[in-house]
Write a protein that holds these residues in place. Sequence first.
Motif, PDB file in Angstrom:
ATOM      1  N   LYS A 145     -17.804 -14.082   2.561  1.00 28.01           N
ATOM      2  CA  LYS A 145     -16.664 -14.166   1.643  1.00 28.01           C
ATOM      3  C   LYS A 145     -15.924 -12.830   1.625  1.00 28.01           C
ATOM      4  CE  LYS A 145     -14.082 -15.236  -1.993  1.00 28.01           C
ATOM      5  NZ  LYS A 145     -12.911 -16.122  -1.868  1.00 28.01           N
ATOM      6  N   THR A 146     -14.606 -12.871   1.827  1.00 26.03           N
ATOM      7  CA  THR A 146     -13.826 -11.637   1.936  1.00 26.03           C
ATOM      8  C   THR A 146     -12.614 -11.675   1.015  1.00 26.03           C
ATOM      9  OG1 THR A 146     -14.521 -11.372   4.241  1.00 26.03           O
ATOM     10  CG2 THR A 146     -12.583 -10.128   3.543  1.00 26.03           C
ATOM     11  N   TYR A 147     -12.424 -10.591   0.278  1.00 25.74           N
ATOM     12  CA  TYR A 147     -11.279 -10.441  -0.618  1.00 25.74           C
ATOM     13  C   TYR A 147     -10.251  -9.528   0.051  1.00 25.74           C
ATOM     14  CZ  TYR A 147     -14.640 -12.211  -4.031  1.00 25.74           C
ATOM     15  OH  TYR A 147     -15.582 -12.961  -4.689  1.00 25.74           O
ATOM     16  N   ILE A 148      -9.027 -10.013   0.176  1.00 27.80           N
ATOM     17  CA  ILE A 148      -7.926  -9.245   0.765  1.00 27.80           C
ATOM     18  C   ILE A 148      -7.210  -8.542  -0.382  1.00 27.80           C
ATOM     19  CG2 ILE A 148      -5.879  -9.328   2.225  1.00 27.80           C
ATOM     20  CD1 ILE A 148      -8.399 -10.305   3.628  1.00 27.80           C
TER      21      ILE A 148
ATOM     22  N   GLU B  49      -4.738 -11.337  -7.009  1.00 29.88           N
ATOM     23  CA  GLU B  49      -5.970 -11.799  -7.661  1.00 29.88           C
ATOM     24  C   GLU B  49      -7.218 -11.147  -7.051  1.00 29.88           C
ATOM     25  OE1 GLU B  49      -4.708 -15.115  -4.733  1.00 29.88           O
ATOM     26  OE2 GLU B  49      -3.787 -13.562  -6.001  1.00 29.88           O
ATOM     27  N   ASP B  50      -7.196 -10.926  -5.725  1.00 29.15           N
ATOM     28  CA  ASP B  50      -8.334 -10.276  -5.059  1.00 29.15           C
ATOM     29  C   ASP B  50      -8.415  -8.802  -5.459  1.00 29.15           C
ATOM     30  OD1 ASP B  50      -8.727 -12.693  -3.884  1.00 29.15           O
ATOM     31  OD2 ASP B  50      -8.479 -12.033  -1.823  1.00 29.15           O
TER      32      ASP B  50
ATOM     33  N   LYS C  60     -14.403  -1.897   2.120  1.00 29.06           N
ATOM     34  CA  LYS C  60     -14.250  -1.357   3.472  1.00 29.06           C
ATOM     35  C   LYS C  60     -12.791  -1.076   3.772  1.00 29.06           C
ATOM     36  CE  LYS C  60     -18.088  -4.168   5.331  1.00 29.06           C
ATOM     37  NZ  LYS C  60     -18.436  -5.201   6.328  1.00 29.06           N
ATOM     38  N   GLU C  61     -12.547   0.026   4.482  1.00 29.52           N
ATOM     39  CA  GLU C  61     -11.208   0.248   5.034  1.00 29.52           C
ATOM     40  C   GLU C  61     -10.997  -0.718   6.180  1.00 29.52           C
ATOM     41  OE1 GLU C  61     -10.089   4.146   6.119  1.00 29.52           O
ATOM     42  OE2 GLU C  61     -10.400   4.984   4.111  1.00 29.52           O
ATOM     43  N   ARG C  62      -9.794  -1.230   6.315  1.00 25.40           N
ATOM     44  CA  ARG C  62      -9.518  -2.283   7.294  1.00 25.40           C
ATOM     45  C   ARG C  62      -9.862  -1.881   8.721  1.00 25.40           C
ATOM     46  NH1 ARG C  62      -3.496  -4.473   6.366  1.00 25.40           N
ATOM     47  NH2 ARG C  62      -3.886  -5.179   8.510  1.00 25.40           N
TER      48      ARG C  62
ATOM     49  N   ASN D  44      -4.045   3.295  -4.880  1.00 24.98           N
ATOM     50  CA  ASN D  44      -2.995   3.978  -4.118  1.00 24.98           C
ATOM     51  C   ASN D  44      -2.517   3.168  -2.919  1.00 24.98           C
ATOM     52  OD1 ASN D  44      -1.350   6.357  -3.505  1.00 24.98           O
ATOM     53  ND2 ASN D  44      -2.721   6.603  -1.744  1.00 24.98           N
ATOM     54  N   ASN D  45      -3.448   2.417  -2.281  1.00 19.93           N
ATOM     55  CA  ASN D  45      -3.079   1.699  -1.055  1.00 19.93           C
ATOM     56  C   ASN D  45      -3.943   0.451  -0.887  1.00 19.93           C
ATOM     57  OD1 ASN D  45      -2.050   0.964   1.422  1.00 19.93           O
ATOM     58  ND2 ASN D  45      -3.031   2.611   2.568  1.00 19.93           N
ATOM     59  N   PRO D  46      -3.737  -0.577  -1.711  1.00 21.44           N
ATOM     60  CA  PRO D  46      -4.604  -1.760  -1.662  1.00 21.44           C
ATOM     61  C   PRO D  46      -4.579  -2.486  -0.323  1.00 21.44           C
ATOM     62  CG  PRO D  46      -2.686  -2.157  -3.070  1.00 21.44           C
ATOM     63  CD  PRO D  46      -2.704  -0.694  -2.759  1.00 21.44           C
ATOM     64  N   GLU D  47      -3.455  -2.393   0.403  1.00 25.95           N
ATOM     65  CA  GLU D  47      -3.342  -3.092   1.692  1.00 25.95           C
ATOM     66  C   GLU D  47      -4.333  -2.587   2.722  1.00 25.95           C
ATOM     67  OE1 GLU D  47      -0.806  -1.720   0.088  1.00 25.95           O
ATOM     68  OE2 GLU D  47       0.410  -3.443  -0.546  1.00 25.95           O
ATOM     69  N   ASN D  48      -4.884  -1.388   2.478  1.00 23.01           N
ATOM     70  CA  ASN D  48      -5.772  -0.765   3.458  1.00 23.01           C
ATOM     71  C   ASN D  48      -7.237  -1.159   3.268  1.00 23.01           C
ATOM     72  OD1 ASN D  48      -6.148   1.012   5.698  1.00 23.01           O
ATOM     73  ND2 ASN D  48      -6.961   2.570   4.305  1.00 23.01           N
ATOM     74  N   PHE D  49      -7.532  -2.049   2.299  1.00 21.33           N
ATOM     75  CA  PHE D  49      -8.932  -2.336   1.976  1.00 21.33           C
ATOM     76  C   PHE D  49      -9.213  -3.834   1.875  1.00 21.33           C
ATOM     77  CE2 PHE D  49      -8.095   1.897   0.398  1.00 21.33           C
ATOM     78  CZ  PHE D  49      -9.223   2.599   0.802  1.00 21.33           C
ATOM     79  N   ILE D  50     -10.460  -4.170   2.178  1.00 17.15           N
ATOM     80  CA  ILE D  50     -10.988  -5.499   1.884  1.00 17.15           C
ATOM     81  C   ILE D  50     -12.280  -5.306   1.084  1.00 17.15           C
ATOM     82  CG2 ILE D  50      -9.965  -6.569   3.928  1.00 17.15           C
ATOM     83  CD1 ILE D  50     -13.658  -6.245   4.038  1.00 17.15           C
ATOM     84  N   ALA D  51     -12.731  -6.370   0.444  1.00 13.75           N
ATOM     85  CA  ALA D  51     -13.986  -6.306  -0.316  1.00 13.75           C
ATOM     86  C   ALA D  51     -14.828  -7.519   0.020  1.00 13.75           C
ATOM     87  CB  ALA D  51     -13.701  -6.252  -1.814  1.00 13.75           C
ATOM     88  N   GLN D  52     -16.141  -7.333  -0.014  1.00 15.80           N
ATOM     89  CA  GLN D  52     -17.083  -8.425   0.252  1.00 15.80           C
ATOM     90  C   GLN D  52     -18.254  -8.324  -0.711  1.00 15.80           C
ATOM     91  OE1 GLN D  52     -17.871  -7.481   4.392  1.00 15.80           O
ATOM     92  NE2 GLN D  52     -16.449  -9.047   5.114  1.00 15.80           N
TER      93      GLN D  52
END
Length: 479
Positions: free
Chosen positions: A342-345, A350-351, A365-367, A395-403
């Motif tokens: 399961k991965t949150y973008i 919402e993620d 994790k950084e992308r 600062n930069n949510p686009e650069n990360f994912i969460a699991q």
Amino acid sequence: MKKNYFDEMFENSEKPHNHYKTLWSNMSSLDDESIKRRHMLAEQDFMRQGITFTVYDNEEGTERTMPFDPLPRIISQKEWQVIEKGLQQRIKALNCFLEDIYTDQNILKDKIVPRELIVTSPHFYHQVYGVKVPKKNHIFIAGIDLIRDEKGNYLVLEDNIRNPSGLSYVFQNRYIMRKLFPELFKEYELQSLDNCLYEMLEALKYIAPKNIEKPTIVLLTPGMYNSAYYDHSFLARQMGIELVESRDLVVQERVVYMKTTRGLQQVDVIYRRIDDDYLDPLEFKEDSLIGVPGLLDAYRAGNVSIANAIGNGVADDKATYAYVPDMIRYYLNEEPILSNVKTYILSKKEDYEYALNHLDELVIKERNSSGGYNMLIGPHATEEQKSIFRAKIINNPENFIAQPTISLSTLPTHTAEGIQSRHVDLRAFVLLNEKPHIIPGGLTRVALKKGSLVVNSSQGGGSKDTWVLGNSTDSKEAE
């Protein structure tokens, strides 16, 4: 207390799984000193052969032998059949995705994958958009990282389709295990590794430009100071191809040549172990000293094949990973055999909000980081570390994912304190010729630090030999 991880060897504290019974019986007859002695012999053998890796941020010394654990991992044939089919399916879909992204981009037009995800990826290279890749084969070799959840289900954790490393250790681990425990190989019938390097060479020949029958193939390395140099030299030697650095190659009139004592020799296929950004200083980083000026122009002209193809990083971006199941449905019209974690973008509102509210539970994790760097394991992190990552995400949510944090499965492992359980994952290697070929077993990586979930060698991890059983052993173990 109920374990929140899957034990690879034991069904319970005393009963091993069927395919581990023979191994456990043999290992139980050995005392700690005997195992320790064989472990030391393995380390000495690795040192003699120069099987090392480099840790760049270690001030005390960068060169280390690759840590090896002498207790193997065993995968039953039934389990392996599922893994094999799942990996074949996955690599086909990823290859279709790369061909599509660099040509028609139908998957973006149909809004299966968000366009902004691709255009914001630092590994989407406009320089190769529209370039005709021989046989439409973008992925000559992939390293797909698998883990097992608490129920024992195999999940894909990560796709590595730029420059996956570690294949040489698969062969060296088998070689050293045969020396250390010859008696075990009389008890088990294993799927062989013998033809795998031949298959690898054939996969490189397959992508030669203009269907050249006897292509000249080279492996391009950054040089002996690269952390994976042993990997480079071993594979080149075993396949019988030249190991070259940038100074050994020159481009003339959109053709790549190798300098030899008999003059220039045209090169048809380059198995490169250099990242895209450093391949050609005329097109990418102009200060690169390990690239070949004009290489990309020769590639565009169709005079040389580059494996893996330039621009593959857009498909193993950790955010793109979340959409691979959709790619399988889109390109193959099939349901995924192997599931993702399961991965949150975090570019999604919402993620993003969920991740900030659950840092204690998640892995961030950084992308585009690798090697176990630049990530936060929430349950094991300090308040300071969580605070730092919170600020980075804001600062930069686009650069990360969460699991979610998944406690990797465990195997008995030789440690300084004796045999203890340690967490493991599996890097499976896939070769793509006319059809995918999965190397039996792959590389089991083990977190040697107690309680650690980070298996990368640069972070204190080691590796085990990985056995895939054949028919007769599977039948015998089930009795």
